[in-house]
Write a protein that holds these residues in place. Structure first.
Motif, PDB file in Angstrom:
ATOM      1  N   UNK A  92       0.777  -1.242   0.000  1.00 46.66           N
ATOM      2  CA  UNK A  92       0.000   0.000   0.000  1.00 46.66           C
ATOM      3  C   UNK A  92       0.808   1.290   0.000  1.00 46.66           C
ATOM      4  N   UNK A  93       1.984   1.303   0.597  1.00 46.81           N
ATOM      5  CA  UNK A  93       2.627   2.607   0.827  1.00 46.81           C
ATOM      6  C   UNK A  93       4.114   2.615   0.458  1.00 46.81           C
ATOM      7  N   UNK A  94       4.618   3.836   0.281  1.00 50.23           N
ATOM      8  CA  UNK A  94       6.057   4.031   0.106  1.00 50.23           C
ATOM      9  C   UNK A  94       6.495   5.219   0.936  1.00 50.23           C
ATOM     10  N   UNK A  95       7.765   5.222   1.286  1.00 52.93           N
ATOM     11  CA  UNK A  95       8.332   6.338   2.037  1.00 52.93           C
ATOM     12  C   UNK A  95       9.337   7.102   1.179  1.00 52.93           C
ATOM     13  N   UNK A  96       9.372   8.420   1.381  1.00 55.40           N
ATOM     14  CA  UNK A  96      10.492   9.223   0.882  1.00 55.40           C
ATOM     15  C   UNK A  96      11.120   9.863   2.111  1.00 55.40           C
ATOM     16  N   UNK A  97      12.405   9.617   2.331  1.00 53.48           N
ATOM     17  CA  UNK A  97      13.064  10.130   3.525  1.00 53.48           C
ATOM     18  C   UNK A  97      13.994  11.281   3.184  1.00 53.48           C
ATOM     19  N   UNK A 162      12.290   5.528  -6.664  1.00 52.36           N
ATOM     20  CA  UNK A 162      12.107   4.259  -5.940  1.00 52.36           C
ATOM     21  C   UNK A 162      10.768   4.242  -5.189  1.00 52.36           C
ATOM     22  N   UNK A 163      10.407   5.391  -4.619  1.00 51.72           N
ATOM     23  CA  UNK A 163       9.144   5.444  -3.874  1.00 51.72           C
ATOM     24  C   UNK A 163       7.937   5.314  -4.803  1.00 51.72           C
ATOM     25  N   UNK A 171       1.964   7.903  -0.433  1.00 57.89           N
ATOM     26  CA  UNK A 171       3.394   8.167  -0.253  1.00 57.89           C
ATOM     27  C   UNK A 171       3.555   8.994   1.022  1.00 57.89           C
ATOM     28  N   UNK A 172       4.425   8.533   1.888  1.00 61.28           N
ATOM     29  CA  UNK A 172       4.704   9.231   3.145  1.00 61.28           C
ATOM     30  C   UNK A 172       6.092   9.843   3.032  1.00 61.28           C
ATOM     31  N   UNK A 178      14.936  18.015   2.818  1.00 58.69           N
ATOM     32  CA  UNK A 178      15.683  18.496   3.982  1.00 58.69           C
ATOM     33  C   UNK A 178      17.174  18.692   3.794  1.00 58.69           C
ATOM     34  N   UNK A 179      17.802  17.866   2.950  1.00 57.82           N
ATOM     35  CA  UNK A 179      19.256  17.934   2.790  1.00 57.82           C
ATOM     36  C   UNK A 179      19.700  18.786   1.617  1.00 57.82           C
ATOM     37  N   UNK A 180      18.734  19.347   0.888  1.00 56.29           N
ATOM     38  CA  UNK A 180      19.077  19.955  -0.397  1.00 56.29           C
ATOM     39  C   UNK A 180      19.139  21.478  -0.312  1.00 56.29           C
ATOM     40  N   UNK A 181      19.914  22.073  -1.213  1.00 58.71           N
ATOM     41  CA  UNK A 181      19.931  23.536  -1.282  1.00 58.71           C
ATOM     42  C   UNK A 181      18.624  24.006  -1.951  1.00 58.71           C
TER      43      UNK A 181
END
Ligand SMILES: Nc1ncnc2c1ncn2[C@@H]1O[C@H](COP(=O)(O)OP(=O)(O)OP(=O)(O)O)[C@@H](O)[C@H]1O
Ligand SMILES: [Mg+2]
Length: 230
Positions: A92-97, A162-163, A171-172, A178-181
């Motif tokens: 059912x779900x995917x994560x993007x971290x 990939x997500x 999609x969660x 967060x890490x990007x300029x």
């Protein structure tokens, strides 16, 4: 006829999550209600430590909760066995971290294929689907690169590919930029927005970043363990 727009992806009622230390209970989420319909982009904002990631992890069956009802993609997450949680996540779900957590010993395309291979999609089909998704995120020419050979922005886009490759309903995303300029962050945001329009998944966007949050159809903030509309 059911209008798919009205289908409920997430229904949370009276959610409580607390940590017990000796006889003291520390409530993180304290009677939280939340509803998300199919195809909605919804933000979850709030100060550091208010429980944003905790909520996301509960919705993704990665973390348990103490009280309340949590139904995600038609599955009640109360009393699931570890095996049932795994099946729920796979289907059912995917994560993007924020940390894209690519597997360092596998190429970009192998990383994108991974969720399909885990779901027993045949190799050739998985490779085709992964290539198509890498093409969509603008990385058709980097499929054979290893994560260490990719920039932060490129890694983030592989994480998005990939997500999305499994075409999940939900999609969660936890601080996906967060890490990007600023420039990479905007690029990723536009990309996610375009892909959401195309595939119509529901997207929960946990973020501190007001600009990222502004892409949501509805914005919310966690305060004192509850979710309030913004
Ligand atoms: N295993 C644990 N035991 C006790 N407290 C915990 C545990 N895990 C998390 N917490 C606490 O739960 C609270 C919520 O954490 P969470 O990671 O959900 O915050 P967040 O809103 O995502 O913060 P950030 O914006 O910094 O990522 C924090 O105060 C954290 O210290
Ligand atoms: Mg967090």
């Amino acid at each position: 006829m059911t209008n798919t727009k009205d289908l409920i992806t997430i229904s949370v009622r009276g959610l409580q999550k607390y940590y017990q230390v000796l006889d003291q209970r520390y409530h993180i989420l304290d009677g939280l209600d939340f509803e998300v319909k199919a195809g909605e982009i919804v933000s979850v904002e709030g100060a550091s430590g208010v429980g944003k990631s905790t909520l996301l992890n509960i919705l993704g069956a990665m973390d348990s909760f103490n009280e309340g009802d949590v139904e995600v993609c038609g599955v009640s997450l109360k009393n699931l066995s570890e095996r049932q949680r795994e099946m729920f996540r796979a289907e059912k779900i995917s994560f993007i971290f924020q940390q894209h957590l690519l597997l360092p010993d596998f190429t970009a395309i192998e990383n994108v294929m991974m969720p399909l291979l885990i779901s027993k999609v045949p190799n050739k089909e998985a490779r085709q689907a992964a290539f198509a998704m890498l093409e969509k995120v603008g990385l058709a020419n980097r499929t054979e690169s290893f994560p260490s050979q990719l920039s932060g922005g490129e890694s983030a886009r592989v994480g998005v590919a990939r997500a999305l490759v499994g075409r999940k309903q939900l999609i969660l995303a936890d601080e996906p930029t967060g890490n990007l300029d600023r420039d990479n962050s905007r690029h990723l945001m536009d990309l996610i927005k375009d892909l959401q329009r195309e595939f119509q998944f529901s997207l929960i966007l946990v973020t501190h970043d007001m600009e990222l949050a502004s892409m949501a159809h509805r914005r919310n903030r966690i305060l004192s363990g509850k979710l309030n509309p913004l």
